[in-house]
Motif scaffolding. Structure first.
Motif, short mmCIF file in Angstrom:
data_model
loop_
_atom_site.label_atom_id
_atom_site.label_comp_id
_atom_site.label_asym_id
_atom_site.label_seq_id
_atom_site.Cartn_x
_atom_site.Cartn_y
_atom_site.Cartn_z
N HIS A 1 31.07 73.50 64.55
CA HIS A 1 30.47 73.34 65.88
C HIS A 1 31.28 74.13 66.92
CE1 HIS A 1 27.59 70.00 64.86
NE2 HIS A 1 28.27 70.22 63.77
N VAL A 2 32.58 74.14 66.75
CA VAL A 2 33.45 74.91 67.64
C VAL A 2 33.15 76.40 67.47
CG1 VAL A 2 35.84 75.50 68.18
CG2 VAL A 2 35.24 73.15 67.60
N MET A 3 33.06 76.83 66.21
CA MET A 3 32.77 78.22 65.91
C MET A 3 31.39 78.63 66.47
SD MET A 3 32.68 79.96 62.12
CE MET A 3 34.16 79.07 61.64
N ALA A 4 30.40 77.78 66.26
CA ALA A 4 29.04 78.07 66.74
C ALA A 4 29.01 78.17 68.26
CB ALA A 4 28.07 76.99 66.26
N GLN A 5 29.67 77.23 68.94
CA GLN A 5 29.69 77.26 70.41
C GLN A 5 30.41 78.50 70.93
OE1 GLN A 5 28.00 75.57 72.49
NE2 GLN A 5 28.93 76.20 74.37
N THR A 6 31.52 78.86 70.30
CA THR A 6 32.27 80.05 70.71
C THR A 6 31.40 81.29 70.54
OG1 THR A 6 34.34 78.99 70.05
CG2 THR A 6 34.37 81.39 70.31
N LEU A 7 30.73 81.40 69.42
CA LEU A 7 29.86 82.56 69.19
C LEU A 7 28.68 82.59 70.16
CD1 LEU A 7 29.97 82.71 65.30
CD2 LEU A 7 30.94 84.37 66.91
N ARG A 8 28.10 81.44 70.44
CA ARG A 8 26.99 81.40 71.41
C ARG A 8 27.46 81.89 72.78
NH1 ARG A 8 25.67 76.43 68.78
NH2 ARG A 8 26.71 75.26 70.42
N GLN A 9 28.64 81.43 73.20
CA GLN A 9 29.17 81.85 74.50
C GLN A 9 29.47 83.36 74.51
OE1 GLN A 9 29.48 80.11 77.37
NE2 GLN A 9 28.50 78.40 76.34
N LEU A 10 30.04 83.86 73.42
CA LEU A 10 30.34 85.29 73.34
C LEU A 10 29.06 86.13 73.38
CD1 LEU A 10 33.18 85.21 70.67
CD2 LEU A 10 33.40 86.03 73.03
N PHE A 11 28.04 85.71 72.65
CA PHE A 11 26.79 86.47 72.62
C PHE A 11 26.05 86.35 73.95
CE2 PHE A 11 27.75 87.09 68.30
CZ PHE A 11 26.92 88.09 67.81
N ASP A 12 26.09 85.18 74.58
CA ASP A 12 25.45 85.02 75.89
C ASP A 12 26.08 85.97 76.92
OD1 ASP A 12 23.75 83.10 74.89
OD2 ASP A 12 24.78 81.41 75.85
N ALA A 13 27.39 86.19 76.79
CA ALA A 13 28.11 87.07 77.72
C ALA A 13 28.08 88.53 77.25
CB ALA A 13 29.55 86.61 77.87
N ARG A 14 27.40 88.78 76.15
CA ARG A 14 27.30 90.13 75.56
C ARG A 14 28.67 90.71 75.22
NH1 ARG A 14 22.81 90.21 79.26
NH2 ARG A 14 20.90 90.63 78.09
N GLN A 15 29.57 89.84 74.78
CA GLN A 15 30.91 90.27 74.38
C GLN A 15 30.93 90.45 72.86
OE1 GLN A 15 33.06 87.00 76.35
NE2 GLN A 15 33.92 88.53 77.74
N TYR A 16 30.18 91.43 72.40
CA TYR A 16 29.96 91.63 70.98
C TYR A 16 31.22 92.08 70.23
CZ TYR A 16 25.21 91.39 72.74
OH TYR A 16 24.07 91.00 73.39
N GLN A 17 32.05 92.89 70.86
CA GLN A 17 33.29 93.32 70.20
C GLN A 17 34.24 92.14 70.01
OE1 GLN A 17 34.55 96.61 72.68
NE2 GLN A 17 33.80 98.07 71.15
N VAL A 18 34.31 91.28 71.01
CA VAL A 18 35.17 90.09 70.89
C VAL A 18 34.58 89.16 69.83
CG1 VAL A 18 36.21 88.14 72.11
CG2 VAL A 18 35.90 90.32 73.29
N ALA A 19 33.26 89.06 69.77
CA ALA A 19 32.62 88.24 68.74
C ALA A 19 32.96 88.78 67.35
CB ALA A 19 31.11 88.21 68.95
N ASP A 20 32.90 90.10 67.18
CA ASP A 20 33.28 90.70 65.89
C ASP A 20 34.72 90.37 65.55
OD1 ASP A 20 30.76 91.83 65.63
OD2 ASP A 20 31.40 93.85 66.25
N TRP A 21 35.61 90.49 66.55
CA TRP A 21 37.03 90.17 66.34
C TRP A 21 37.18 88.72 65.89
CZ3 TRP A 21 40.29 86.50 68.20
CH2 TRP A 21 41.65 86.70 67.98
N PHE A 22 36.48 87.81 66.58
CA PHE A 22 36.56 86.38 66.27
C PHE A 22 36.04 86.11 64.85
CE2 PHE A 22 34.72 82.05 66.47
CZ PHE A 22 35.88 81.34 66.76
#
Length: 124
Positions: free
Chosen positions: A5-26
């Motif tokens: 759930h933590v991982m899913a929420q973090t990814l949702r926040q990253l994608f909502d902010a269009r921080q795709y490179q940070v999402a890839d890193w995570f």
């Protein structure tokens, strides 16, 4: 809450902010087994785009990986959001953590002091 759930929420926040490179890193730093669980867990609500990106990142991984747990990967993302003024994103992820996870995150040496102070809001 589970790491999923933590991982899913973090990814949702990253994608909502269009921080795709940070999402890839995570994603690249999270444990393969947990990521595979995330893809199968119906309760960890993720978008089709997140599902696709996680699958592609997993396919690109080599057999030997130096992945860490979700909690160990979080400080970088939370610190970044704090510097960007995205405190609501930080709080949304912190709200998914249970007391054990909050304690583990609080012990991370590289956690921004402002993020560390936000942890107190969620410790009960």
């Amino acid at each position: 809450m589970s790491d999923l759930h933590v991982m899913a929420q973090t990814l949702r926040q990253l994608f909502d902010a269009r921080q795709y490179q940070v999402a890839d890193w995570f994603i690249d730093r999270c444990d393969r087994r947990q990521l595979e669980q995330l893809l199968r867990d119906a309760n960890a609500v993720i978008t089709l785009r997140i599902d696709y990106v996680v699958k592609k990142r997993l396919q690109r991984r080599s057999g030997v990986e130096a992945a860490v747990g979700t909690i160990e990967a979080l400080p970088y993302v939370l610190n970044l959001w704090c510097r960007e003024g995205r405190r609501s994103a930080v709080r949304s992820v912190l709200a998914e953590l249970d007391s054990r996870q909050l304690c583990a995150l609080g012990e991370c040496m590289d956690l921004d002091p402002e993020v560390a102070s936000m942890l107190r809001e969620f410790h009960q």
